[in-house]
Design a protein around this motif. Structure first.
Motif, PDB file in Angstrom:
ATOM      1  N   ILE A 113       0.838  -1.209   0.000  1.00  0.00           N
ATOM      2  CA  ILE A 113       0.000   0.000   0.000  1.00  0.00           C
ATOM      3  C   ILE A 113       0.868   1.253   0.000  1.00  0.00           C
ATOM      4  O   ILE A 113       0.610   2.205  -0.733  1.00  0.00           O
ATOM      5  N   ILE A 114       1.913   1.252   0.807  1.00  0.00           N
ATOM      6  CA  ILE A 114       2.804   2.424   0.881  1.00  0.00           C
ATOM      7  C   ILE A 114       3.537   2.611  -0.439  1.00  0.00           C
ATOM      8  O   ILE A 114       3.554   3.715  -0.997  1.00  0.00           O
ATOM      9  N   LEU A 115       4.143   1.547  -0.965  1.00  0.00           N
ATOM     10  CA  LEU A 115       4.896   1.667  -2.216  1.00  0.00           C
ATOM     11  C   LEU A 115       4.015   2.094  -3.380  1.00  0.00           C
ATOM     12  O   LEU A 115       4.353   3.023  -4.122  1.00  0.00           O
ATOM     13  N   VAL A 116       2.891   1.438  -3.543  1.00  0.00           N
ATOM     14  CA  VAL A 116       1.993   1.774  -4.655  1.00  0.00           C
ATOM     15  C   VAL A 116       1.359   3.138  -4.426  1.00  0.00           C
ATOM     16  O   VAL A 116       1.197   3.914  -5.372  1.00  0.00           O
ATOM     17  N   GLY A 117       1.022   3.452  -3.182  1.00  0.00           N
ATOM     18  CA  GLY A 117       0.445   4.759  -2.880  1.00  0.00           C
ATOM     19  C   GLY A 117       1.374   5.894  -3.248  1.00  0.00           C
ATOM     20  O   GLY A 117       0.943   6.895  -3.838  1.00  0.00           O
ATOM     21  N   VAL A 118       2.636   5.755  -2.927  1.00  0.00           N
ATOM     22  CA  VAL A 118       3.619   6.785  -3.285  1.00  0.00           C
ATOM     23  C   VAL A 118       3.719   6.895  -4.805  1.00  0.00           C
ATOM     24  O   VAL A 118       3.728   8.001  -5.360  1.00  0.00           O
ATOM     25  N   LEU A 119       3.773   5.761  -5.487  1.00  0.00           N
ATOM     26  CA  LEU A 119       3.850   5.768  -6.952  1.00  0.00           C
ATOM     27  C   LEU A 119       2.628   6.436  -7.577  1.00  0.00           C
ATOM     28  O   LEU A 119       2.751   7.282  -8.464  1.00  0.00           O
ATOM     29  N   VAL A 120       1.432   6.070  -7.120  1.00  0.00           N
ATOM     30  CA  VAL A 120       0.202   6.665  -7.657  1.00  0.00           C
ATOM     31  C   VAL A 120       0.174   8.165  -7.376  1.00  0.00           C
ATOM     32  O   VAL A 120      -0.175   8.955  -8.258  1.00  0.00           O
ATOM     33  N   ASP A 121       0.565   8.571  -6.173  1.00  0.00           N
ATOM     34  CA  ASP A 121       0.598  10.001  -5.855  1.00  0.00           C
ATOM     35  C   ASP A 121       1.540  10.756  -6.774  1.00  0.00           C
ATOM     36  O   ASP A 121       1.228  11.863  -7.226  1.00  0.00           O
ATOM     37  N   LEU A 122       2.689  10.171  -7.065  1.00  0.00           N
ATOM     38  CA  LEU A 122       3.639  10.814  -7.980  1.00  0.00           C
ATOM     39  C   LEU A 122       3.056  10.949  -9.383  1.00  0.00           C
ATOM     40  O   LEU A 122       3.141  12.004 -10.012  1.00  0.00           O
ATOM     41  N   ILE A 123       2.448   9.871  -9.868  1.00  0.00           N
ATOM     42  CA  ILE A 123       1.883   9.883 -11.225  1.00  0.00           C
ATOM     43  C   ILE A 123       0.713  10.851 -11.308  1.00  0.00           C
ATOM     44  O   ILE A 123       0.634  11.662 -12.231  1.00  0.00           O
ATOM     45  N   VAL A 124      -0.203  10.780 -10.344  1.00  0.00           N
ATOM     46  CA  VAL A 124      -1.361  11.674 -10.347  1.00  0.00           C
ATOM     47  C   VAL A 124      -0.908  13.125 -10.201  1.00  0.00           C
ATOM     48  O   VAL A 124      -1.462  14.025 -10.842  1.00  0.00           O
ATOM     49  N   GLY A 125       0.128  13.348  -9.411  1.00  0.00           N
ATOM     50  CA  GLY A 125       0.661  14.701  -9.253  1.00  0.00           C
ATOM     51  C   GLY A 125       1.219  15.258 -10.552  1.00  0.00           C
ATOM     52  O   GLY A 125       1.150  16.458 -10.811  1.00  0.00           O
TER      53      GLY A 125
END
Length: 160
Positions: free
Chosen positions: A27-39
């Motif tokens: 959850i942490i790894l994918v969450g950080v990745l998704v936040d970066l992409i969405v950002g």
């Protein structure tokens, strides 16, 4: 014992605590990745034409859940392990301890990506002691502890 030649195969079912640890890492790894992409790009949902924006997302079909579903399906369907499971020495297998395929991984992943509280609750109540969530049972999968020791007759050494 590995189950060859009629020998009994011993499979260690993973504890809920280790599974929770693996899930948190994912959850942490994918969450950080998704936040970066969405950002950088904005919401991911416009690239998923079959999933309309709006009310569907109130049922858990968020960008993060979709990415987690794809992440778990691909990694567990091809390697048997997500990064979190690798870190916690866990693996998803079929009921005999063998590799699973992408369709089984998709069924198993759907529950934890979109319906995790219900998935776990039904598993804990209806399948007490099995170590399975509802979607593990539906996909005929289990999460096992991977033995990190060397195979019998092998000893690893470091140079130097």
């Amino acid at each position: 014992m590995d189950g060859r030649d009629g020998e009994e195969r011993v499979i260690r079912i993973a504890s809920w605590e280790r599974r929770l640890g693996a899930w948190l890492i994912d959850i942490i790894l994918v969450g950080v990745l998704v936040d970066l992409i969405v950002g950088m790009t904005g919401p991911l949902t416009p690239v998923v034409p079959w999933l309309p924006p709006g009310p569907a997302f109130q049922w858990g079909f968020s960008d993060g859940a979709l990415v987690l579903f794809a992440y778990w399906t691909v990694l567990e369907g091809t390697r048997g392990q997500s990064l979190g499971k690798m870190a916690m020495s866990l693996k998803v297998t079929d009921m005999k301890g063998e590799k699973i395929d992408l369709p089984r991984a998709a069924i198993e992943s759907f529950g934890k990506a979109f319906l995790l509280p219900l998935d776990c609750l039904i598993g804990w109540i209806a399948m007490r002691g099995s170590g399975q969530r509802l979607f593990n049972r539906l996909s005929e999968t289990i999460v096992v502890h991977v033995n990190e020791s060397a195979p019998e007759g092998v000893r690893y050494v470091r140079r130097g």
